[in-house]
Design a protein around this motif. Sequence first.
Motif, PDB file in Angstrom:
ATOM      1  N   GLU A 167       0.840  -1.195   0.000  1.00  0.00           N
ATOM      2  CA  GLU A 167       0.000   0.000   0.000  1.00  0.00           C
ATOM      3  C   GLU A 167       0.874   1.244   0.000  1.00  0.00           C
ATOM      4  O   GLU A 167       2.006   1.225   0.467  1.00  0.00           O
ATOM      5  CB  GLU A 167      -0.958   0.010   1.188  1.00  0.00           C
ATOM      6  CG  GLU A 167      -0.290  -0.015   2.538  1.00  0.00           C
ATOM      7  CD  GLU A 167      -1.293  -0.068   3.678  1.00  0.00           C
ATOM      8  OE1 GLU A 167      -2.483   0.219   3.450  1.00  0.00           O
ATOM      9  OE2 GLU A 167      -0.888  -0.388   4.805  1.00  0.00           O
ATOM     10  N   THR A 168       0.322   2.310  -0.563  1.00  0.00           N
ATOM     11  CA  THR A 168       1.010   3.599  -0.635  1.00  0.00           C
ATOM     12  C   THR A 168       0.002   4.701  -0.365  1.00  0.00           C
ATOM     13  O   THR A 168      -1.155   4.609  -0.782  1.00  0.00           O
ATOM     14  CB  THR A 168       1.654   3.815  -2.020  1.00  0.00           C
ATOM     15  OG1 THR A 168       2.562   2.752  -2.302  1.00  0.00           O
ATOM     16  CG2 THR A 168       2.395   5.145  -2.089  1.00  0.00           C
ATOM     17  N   VAL A 169       0.440   5.731   0.334  1.00  0.00           N
ATOM     18  CA  VAL A 169      -0.419   6.883   0.596  1.00  0.00           C
ATOM     19  C   VAL A 169      -0.257   7.885  -0.541  1.00  0.00           C
ATOM     20  O   VAL A 169       0.859   8.299  -0.871  1.00  0.00           O
ATOM     21  CB  VAL A 169      -0.063   7.535   1.935  1.00  0.00           C
ATOM     22  CG1 VAL A 169      -0.900   8.798   2.156  1.00  0.00           C
ATOM     23  CG2 VAL A 169      -0.275   6.554   3.078  1.00  0.00           C
ATOM     24  N   LEU A 170      -1.361   8.265  -1.138  1.00  0.00           N
ATOM     25  CA  LEU A 170      -1.381   9.245  -2.222  1.00  0.00           C
ATOM     26  C   LEU A 170      -1.440  10.656  -1.631  1.00  0.00           C
ATOM     27  O   LEU A 170      -2.390  11.013  -0.938  1.00  0.00           O
ATOM     28  CB  LEU A 170      -2.589   9.003  -3.124  1.00  0.00           C
ATOM     29  CG  LEU A 170      -2.871  10.047  -4.206  1.00  0.00           C
ATOM     30  CD1 LEU A 170      -1.749  10.072  -5.245  1.00  0.00           C
ATOM     31  CD2 LEU A 170      -4.220   9.792  -4.869  1.00  0.00           C
ATOM     32  N   ASN A 193       0.270  -9.834  -9.754  1.00  0.00           N
ATOM     33  CA  ASN A 193      -0.980 -10.194  -9.079  1.00  0.00           C
ATOM     34  C   ASN A 193      -0.981  -9.805  -7.602  1.00  0.00           C
ATOM     35  O   ASN A 193      -1.973 -10.032  -6.915  1.00  0.00           O
ATOM     36  CB  ASN A 193      -1.232 -11.696  -9.218  1.00  0.00           C
ATOM     37  CG  ASN A 193      -1.541 -12.086 -10.645  1.00  0.00           C
ATOM     38  OD1 ASN A 193      -2.350 -11.456 -11.314  1.00  0.00           O
ATOM     39  ND2 ASN A 193      -0.871 -13.117 -11.131  1.00  0.00           N
ATOM     40  N   ILE A 194       0.105  -9.234  -7.115  1.00  0.00           N
ATOM     41  CA  ILE A 194       0.130  -8.756  -5.725  1.00  0.00           C
ATOM     42  C   ILE A 194      -0.907  -7.649  -5.561  1.00  0.00           C
ATOM     43  O   ILE A 194      -0.987  -6.730  -6.375  1.00  0.00           O
ATOM     44  CB  ILE A 194       1.535  -8.246  -5.341  1.00  0.00           C
ATOM     45  CG1 ILE A 194       2.530  -9.412  -5.279  1.00  0.00           C
ATOM     46  CG2 ILE A 194       1.501  -7.505  -4.000  1.00  0.00           C
ATOM     47  CD1 ILE A 194       3.957  -8.977  -5.020  1.00  0.00           C
ATOM     48  N   ARG A 195      -1.696  -7.748  -4.503  1.00  0.00           N
ATOM     49  CA  ARG A 195      -2.707  -6.722  -4.240  1.00  0.00           C
ATOM     50  C   ARG A 195      -2.022  -5.412  -3.855  1.00  0.00           C
ATOM     51  O   ARG A 195      -1.083  -5.397  -3.053  1.00  0.00           O
ATOM     52  CB  ARG A 195      -3.639  -7.174  -3.108  1.00  0.00           C
ATOM     53  CG  ARG A 195      -4.703  -6.134  -2.728  1.00  0.00           C
ATOM     54  CD  ARG A 195      -5.461  -6.586  -1.498  1.00  0.00           C
ATOM     55  NE  ARG A 195      -6.345  -5.526  -1.026  1.00  0.00           N
ATOM     56  CZ  ARG A 195      -7.655  -5.483  -1.212  1.00  0.00           C
ATOM     57  NH1 ARG A 195      -8.251  -6.473  -1.847  1.00  0.00           N
ATOM     58  NH2 ARG A 195      -8.382  -4.481  -0.743  1.00  0.00           N
ATOM     59  N   TYR A 196      -2.531  -4.319  -4.405  1.00  0.00           N
ATOM     60  CA  TYR A 196      -1.968  -2.995  -4.137  1.00  0.00           C
ATOM     61  C   TYR A 196      -3.092  -2.056  -3.754  1.00  0.00           C
ATOM     62  O   TYR A 196      -4.084  -1.920  -4.471  1.00  0.00           O
ATOM     63  CB  TYR A 196      -1.248  -2.480  -5.377  1.00  0.00           C
ATOM     64  CG  TYR A 196      -0.527  -1.153  -5.208  1.00  0.00           C
ATOM     65  CD1 TYR A 196       0.188  -0.853  -4.064  1.00  0.00           C
ATOM     66  CD2 TYR A 196      -0.546  -0.207  -6.236  1.00  0.00           C
ATOM     67  CE1 TYR A 196       0.867   0.348  -3.926  1.00  0.00           C
ATOM     68  CE2 TYR A 196       0.140   0.999  -6.117  1.00  0.00           C
ATOM     69  CZ  TYR A 196       0.839   1.275  -4.963  1.00  0.00           C
ATOM     70  OH  TYR A 196       1.513   2.474  -4.827  1.00  0.00           O
ATOM     71  N   GLN A 197      -2.946  -1.415  -2.609  1.00  0.00           N
ATOM     72  CA  GLN A 197      -3.961  -0.477  -2.139  1.00  0.00           C
ATOM     73  C   GLN A 197      -3.397   0.929  -2.088  1.00  0.00           C
ATOM     74  O   GLN A 197      -2.313   1.154  -1.549  1.00  0.00           O
ATOM     75  CB  GLN A 197      -4.465  -0.876  -0.757  1.00  0.00           C
ATOM     76  CG  GLN A 197      -5.532   0.073  -0.214  1.00  0.00           C
ATOM     77  CD  GLN A 197      -6.233  -0.473   1.002  1.00  0.00           C
ATOM     78  OE1 GLN A 197      -6.767  -1.579   0.973  1.00  0.00           O
ATOM     79  NE2 GLN A 197      -6.241   0.289   2.085  1.00  0.00           N
TER      80      GLN A 197
END
Length: 271
Positions: A167-170, A193-197
């Motif tokens: 995950e990354t903060v926008l 296919n790794i989930r990314y949020q």
Amino acid sequence: MQTNVYNIAFAESTKQAYLHFWGCNIKCRGCVCQKVVYDFMLDRNMHLHMAEPKGTATAPERFMELDDVIETLVGLDVEWVLFEGQEASLDPAMPLIAEAIHRRLNTTNVLLTNGFKMPNLKHIDKVAVGLKAFGENKHIDYTGESNRTILENFPKIYKSGIPMMAETVLIPGYIDHDEIEKVAKFIASVDPNIRYQIDAYFKAGDNPWRRPTSEEVERAVEAARKHLNNVYAYKGTEPREFGVKSVFPTEEELAAAKLAPAVDARELIPA
């Protein structure tokens, strides 16, 4: 044995417990703990992401003993346990807690980490890595540290066979859609296919940044989907369908100690 655990929160309807560990090996300029030390998901803290930060939240002074952490969790009807930050991987007690609740409760243990340290993952079932930025200079500016070790550890975690996500903060105008796309390309180089949020930034700390609009979040999602197959977003406006209460300290203790977050209360009053 004293742990770094200072807060345990529990969502009864979803059977999820949240362990909060104090101490970190990077210093994110937008760290939520500058604004809210005790779990941001607590019912008492709902909507605070919309408030203006005011000063810095008071650091915790009480920490739990290892046996107390385990017995508290055993006393709850818990199925999922999230080990989260500041940075859980720094606590030597973290693997011991994970092992104990695996054996006694058969929990699903999820580690939220910045990936800077490779902890013992034997009793961790899922790992979520917060990738702050891809560019090294950007990462240093935001966290005070290079991300070289993090980018090396990410594929190591993947190769361990433990399911993982990122995950990354926008942050508009700073960690923007173009930086998000660079992160996505890196993740895809490990596995597309790794989930990314992608999480929308909310104001914390003494920073000039603003919250992104829904359109800006969607633009970042589109950029990431050029490279990844499972991209999701958290805008901070989604309704929550379950309650979260503090178990340690208790809700009564939090209220009595007036452990309020560092926000401007005027921001919570509707116009």
